[in-house]
Design a protein around this motif. Sequence first.
Motif, mmCIF file in Angstrom:
data_model
loop_
_atom_site.group_PDB
_atom_site.id
_atom_site.type_symbol
_atom_site.label_atom_id
_atom_site.label_comp_id
_atom_site.label_asym_id
_atom_site.label_seq_id
_atom_site.Cartn_x
_atom_site.Cartn_y
_atom_site.Cartn_z
ATOM 1 N N ASN A 202 -19.740 -11.419 1.759
ATOM 2 C CA ASN A 202 -21.057 -10.976 1.317
ATOM 3 C C ASN A 202 -20.953 -10.499 -0.126
ATOM 4 O OD1 ASN A 202 -22.589 -11.316 3.800
ATOM 5 N ND2 ASN A 202 -21.277 -9.695 4.619
ATOM 6 N N LEU A 203 -21.659 -11.177 -1.022
ATOM 7 C CA LEU A 203 -21.602 -10.812 -2.431
ATOM 8 C C LEU A 203 -22.322 -9.487 -2.674
ATOM 9 C CD1 LEU A 203 -22.285 -14.191 -4.307
ATOM 10 C CD2 LEU A 203 -20.102 -13.214 -3.570
ATOM 11 N N LYS A 204 -21.735 -8.711 -3.570
ATOM 12 C CA LYS A 204 -22.354 -7.450 -3.960
ATOM 13 C C LYS A 204 -23.512 -7.737 -4.921
ATOM 14 C CE LYS A 204 -17.830 -5.318 -3.404
ATOM 15 N NZ LYS A 204 -16.652 -4.753 -4.068
ATOM 16 N N GLY A 205 -24.249 -6.690 -5.279
ATOM 17 C CA GLY A 205 -25.322 -6.860 -6.250
ATOM 18 C C GLY A 205 -26.664 -7.167 -5.630
ATOM 19 N N VAL A 206 -27.640 -7.380 -6.489
ATOM 20 C CA VAL A 206 -29.029 -7.584 -6.100
ATOM 21 C C VAL A 206 -29.313 -9.070 -5.897
ATOM 22 C CG1 VAL A 206 -31.444 -7.215 -6.795
ATOM 23 C CG2 VAL A 206 -29.690 -5.543 -7.415
ATOM 24 N N GLU A 207 -30.054 -9.397 -4.859
ATOM 25 C CA GLU A 207 -30.429 -10.779 -4.598
ATOM 26 C C GLU A 207 -31.214 -11.352 -5.774
ATOM 27 O OE1 GLU A 207 -32.561 -13.409 -1.047
ATOM 28 O OE2 GLU A 207 -32.512 -11.225 -0.930
ATOM 29 N N ASN A 208 -30.984 -12.650 -6.060
ATOM 30 C CA ASN A 208 -31.635 -13.373 -7.159
ATOM 31 C C ASN A 208 -31.177 -12.926 -8.548
ATOM 32 O OD1 ASN A 208 -33.204 -14.959 -5.379
ATOM 33 N ND2 ASN A 208 -34.736 -13.313 -5.233
ATOM 34 N N LYS A 209 -30.080 -12.138 -8.597
ATOM 35 C CA LYS A 209 -29.533 -11.745 -9.896
ATOM 36 C C LYS A 209 -28.005 -11.788 -9.870
ATOM 37 C CE LYS A 209 -33.307 -9.045 -11.860
ATOM 38 N NZ LYS A 209 -33.671 -7.796 -12.583
ATOM 39 N N ARG A 210 -27.471 -12.824 -9.215
ATOM 40 C CA ARG A 210 -26.018 -12.951 -9.095
ATOM 41 C C ARG A 210 -25.526 -14.203 -9.811
ATOM 42 N NH1 ARG A 210 -27.045 -12.065 -3.156
ATOM 43 N NH2 ARG A 210 -26.741 -9.830 -2.739
ATOM 44 N N ILE A 211 -24.550 -14.027 -10.707
ATOM 45 C CA ILE A 211 -23.901 -15.140 -11.407
ATOM 46 C C ILE A 211 -22.537 -15.356 -10.756
ATOM 47 C CG2 ILE A 211 -23.013 -15.967 -13.627
ATOM 48 C CD1 ILE A 211 -24.904 -13.778 -14.898
ATOM 49 N N VAL A 212 -22.269 -16.567 -10.327
ATOM 50 C CA VAL A 212 -20.993 -16.838 -9.670
ATOM 51 C C VAL A 212 -20.137 -17.748 -10.555
ATOM 52 C CG1 VAL A 212 -21.767 -18.868 -8.359
ATOM 53 C CG2 VAL A 212 -19.911 -17.479 -7.463
ATOM 54 N N PHE A 213 -18.841 -17.432 -10.616
ATOM 55 C CA PHE A 213 -17.874 -18.196 -11.411
ATOM 56 C C PHE A 213 -16.767 -18.594 -10.444
ATOM 57 C CE2 PHE A 213 -15.832 -18.173 -15.919
ATOM 58 C CZ PHE A 213 -15.106 -19.304 -15.636
ATOM 59 N N LEU A 214 -16.779 -19.863 -10.018
ATOM 60 C CA LEU A 214 -15.838 -20.372 -9.020
ATOM 61 C C LEU A 214 -14.681 -21.081 -9.719
ATOM 62 C CD1 LEU A 214 -15.078 -21.049 -6.089
ATOM 63 C CD2 LEU A 214 -16.699 -22.946 -6.172
ATOM 64 N N ALA A 215 -13.556 -20.379 -9.866
ATOM 65 C CA ALA A 215 -12.363 -20.939 -10.515
ATOM 66 C C ALA A 215 -11.205 -19.984 -10.312
ATOM 67 C CB ALA A 215 -12.608 -21.146 -12.016
ATOM 68 N N ASN A 216 -10.021 -20.521 -10.040
ATOM 69 C CA ASN A 216 -8.837 -19.669 -9.940
ATOM 70 C C ASN A 216 -8.604 -18.942 -11.259
ATOM 71 O OD1 ASN A 216 -8.352 -20.475 -7.291
ATOM 72 N ND2 ASN A 216 -6.997 -22.149 -7.899
ATOM 73 N N LEU A 217 -8.067 -17.737 -11.186
ATOM 74 C CA LEU A 217 -7.874 -16.916 -12.384
ATOM 75 C C LEU A 217 -6.621 -17.372 -13.134
ATOM 76 C CD1 LEU A 217 -8.747 -13.329 -11.055
ATOM 77 C CD2 LEU A 217 -10.263 -15.193 -11.738
ATOM 78 N N LYS A 218 -6.792 -18.362 -13.989
ATOM 79 C CA LYS A 218 -5.661 -18.895 -14.751
ATOM 80 C C LYS A 218 -6.192 -19.714 -15.922
ATOM 81 C CE LYS A 218 -5.225 -23.192 -12.079
ATOM 82 N NZ LYS A 218 -4.314 -24.091 -11.349
ATOM 83 N N ASN A 219 -5.307 -19.958 -16.892
ATOM 84 C CA ASN A 219 -5.653 -20.896 -17.958
ATOM 85 C C ASN A 219 -5.769 -22.286 -17.367
ATOM 86 O OD1 ASN A 219 -5.794 -19.330 -20.359
ATOM 87 N ND2 ASN A 219 -3.583 -19.062 -20.299
#
Length: 356
Positions: free
Chosen positions: A173-190
């Motif tokens: 369950n993502l934190k924050g307010v509905e309709n104001k969430r930016i998602v960045f789907l990528a492993n944390l690496k160069n």
Amino acid sequence: MRVLQLIDSLDAGGAERIAVSYANALADKIVFSALIATRKEGQLYDQLSENVTYLFLNKKKAVDFGAVLRLRKFIIKNQVAIIHAHGSSFFTAVLTKLILPKIKIIWHDHYGARSTQSRKKNQVLIFCSFFFSSIFVVNLQLKEWSKNNMFCKKVIFVPNFASMRDESKKITNLKGVENKRIVFLANLKNPKNHIAILKAFYDLKIKDLGWTLHLIGKDYEDDYSQVLKDFIKSNFLENHIHLYGSRSDIQYILSQATVGVLASTNEGFPVTLLEYALASLPVISTNVGYCSEIINDGVNGLLFDPLNESQVKKSLKKIIGDEPFRKMIAENFKQTVIKNYSKEIVVEKLMAEYKK
């Protein structure tokens, strides 16, 4: 047709996800579809179809004859005709071909940064390409590089395809307010370049508008992720930027998001963009690799130079500030992906190339 997908691990990376997607898709189309992980298992194992035959080689070192013999035994037992080797697994495939000469190797290059690399940095790969029947690439820059550098000159562009996953899982369950969430789907690496989005988020004071940023991807607990954590802490963003680590319920996560972002300095053909599209997310994306072929700037998404801070900020500001625009580009992007990068279209192309 009897085909084996070969991949070094089942961690949640782009090449790994494509190997699993191919194995699953082919299981419904051909006589025998298998997947073998050479070095490491991982969370993608749970996404393998029950119709896919699976084996873990437990390879311990670069030249592991025990692993090669286990692979040879599997191939003979199951009468496999084609090894479709993804990424760095080509080496294991070639060692196997040395003792099983009739096997056909197709190598699949997912690594976008290779197009800027020298021959010297790829000496082993170039030598091994002598044993490849053909090479699949995920963008046109890689196609040019392979044609110029590899012994195998049969190089084919095969796009990745869109396939939503984990349909039944609802864990994160993502934190924050509905309709104001930016998602960045990528492993944390160069070269994923998360810091560019973090800086833009901070500089634009997006948190003051109620928006939150959600980073979904494996944390390697290294210098790269420490830089991100230090930035978040030093700018008092702990309640606005959230790190979740590697997750298996991506479809559910994306259903809670409002905007999808990608900021890599190098890319091949990011599956992430296709997943954003199928989740009906408006997207701002780096313009590297095949991204600018998928996205028509201003029509079905926004593109930026990942090294240009002002472009990153301009794109982020535009997409959070204009809801009608978000809805328009999200629908356009979804239709683009369904039309051009559906599983059916790409798998038909794949099978046609296997038969040649």
